[in-house]
Motif scaffolding. Structure first.
Motif, PDB file in Angstrom:
ATOM      1  N   GLN A  27     -17.357  -1.430  -7.050  1.00  7.86           N
ATOM      2  CA  GLN A  27     -17.900  -1.425  -8.412  1.00  7.86           C
ATOM      3  C   GLN A  27     -19.359  -0.979  -8.333  1.00  7.86           C
ATOM      4  O   GLN A  27     -20.213  -1.514  -9.001  1.00  7.86           O
ATOM      5  N   ALA A  29     -21.733   2.361  -8.544  1.00  7.42           N
ATOM      6  CA  ALA A  29     -21.849   3.793  -8.835  1.00  7.42           C
ATOM      7  C   ALA A  29     -22.918   4.417  -7.948  1.00  7.42           C
ATOM      8  O   ALA A  29     -23.886   3.770  -7.563  1.00  7.42           O
ATOM      9  N   GLN A  37     -18.067   6.007  -8.918  1.00  4.36           N
ATOM     10  CA  GLN A  37     -17.967   4.880  -7.983  1.00  4.36           C
ATOM     11  C   GLN A  37     -17.803   5.359  -6.557  1.00  4.36           C
ATOM     12  O   GLN A  37     -17.097   6.321  -6.288  1.00  4.36           O
ATOM     13  N   THR A  81      -9.754  -1.895  -9.008  1.00  2.00           N
ATOM     14  CA  THR A  81     -10.537  -1.239 -10.061  1.00  2.00           C
ATOM     15  C   THR A  81      -9.709  -0.371 -10.995  1.00  2.00           C
ATOM     16  O   THR A  81     -10.190  -0.002 -12.067  1.00  2.00           O
TER      17      THR A  81
END
Length: 193
Positions: A27, A29, A37, A81
């Protein structure tokens, strides 16, 4: 369930690299490049963040339980995710190779999420080493020695390399595998006749 046969669509797998680096999505970036990500390689053998679902290529159906053929394009969707393993023509931040990231929402992304399974034989067999070649840019999913600092200290950069090498072999460590589909079993039965 331990399945010693072929890798089927819908399988949930933990994909380590042969240098004991597991493929993970975070999680987190990127600050540079695409801003998507990060996908990294880690050496923790018990990390639950390394599970990916094998799915059909973008806009194609791969029936759950159908074995994946060598040369078939697939998507790998991170279970935690819901983002797909992705690549595009951005330079990776550490090595300068092609960036590999996690992209999309709830398993939906774009054609740059498609990877071709490169293996010998007819099907992707559970205990075999394979390569994943990006279907649009032809790079191989790779891990070399470049390590990140903060906030993902010690994790290895995953990137795309133009040439095949020992840095782009992958082998599934464990997972939840589906029995072959009924249609596949009938195909195998007819092939034996």
């Amino acid at each position: 369930m331990r399945w010693s046969g072929n890798h089927p669509c819908g399988a949930e797998i933990r994909e380590p690299h042969l240098q004991r680096r597991e493929l993970q999505d975070h999680q987190c970036a990127r600050n540079e490049g695409s801003g998507q990500q990060s996908v990294t390689g880690v050496s923790a053998a018990d990390d639950g963040n390394s599970y990916w679902r094998v799915r059909g290529r973008t806009a194609a159906v791969c029936q759950r339980g159908t074995p994946v053929r060598c040369g078939q394009a697939i998507r790998l969707t991170h279970l935690g995710t819901g983002r797909n393993l992705h690549s595009h023509r951005f330079a990776s931040p550490l090595s300068g190779n092609q960036e590999v990231s996690a992209f999309g929402e709830a398993g939906e992304g774009d054609y740059l999420d498609d990877w071709t399974v490169v293996c010998s034989g007819t099907y992707w067999v559970r205990d075999d080493e394979v390569r994943f070649q990006h279907a649009s840019t032809d790079v191989f999913l790779s891990v070399t020695g470049e390590q990140y600092g903060r906030p993902i200290h010690g994790q290895k950069e995953v990137h795309g390399m133009a040439a095949s090498s020992q840095n782009n072999y992958w082998k599934v460590m464990e997972g939840i595998f589906m029995q072959p589909s009924e249609a596949f079993q009938m195909e195998q039965h007819h092939a034996e006749l």
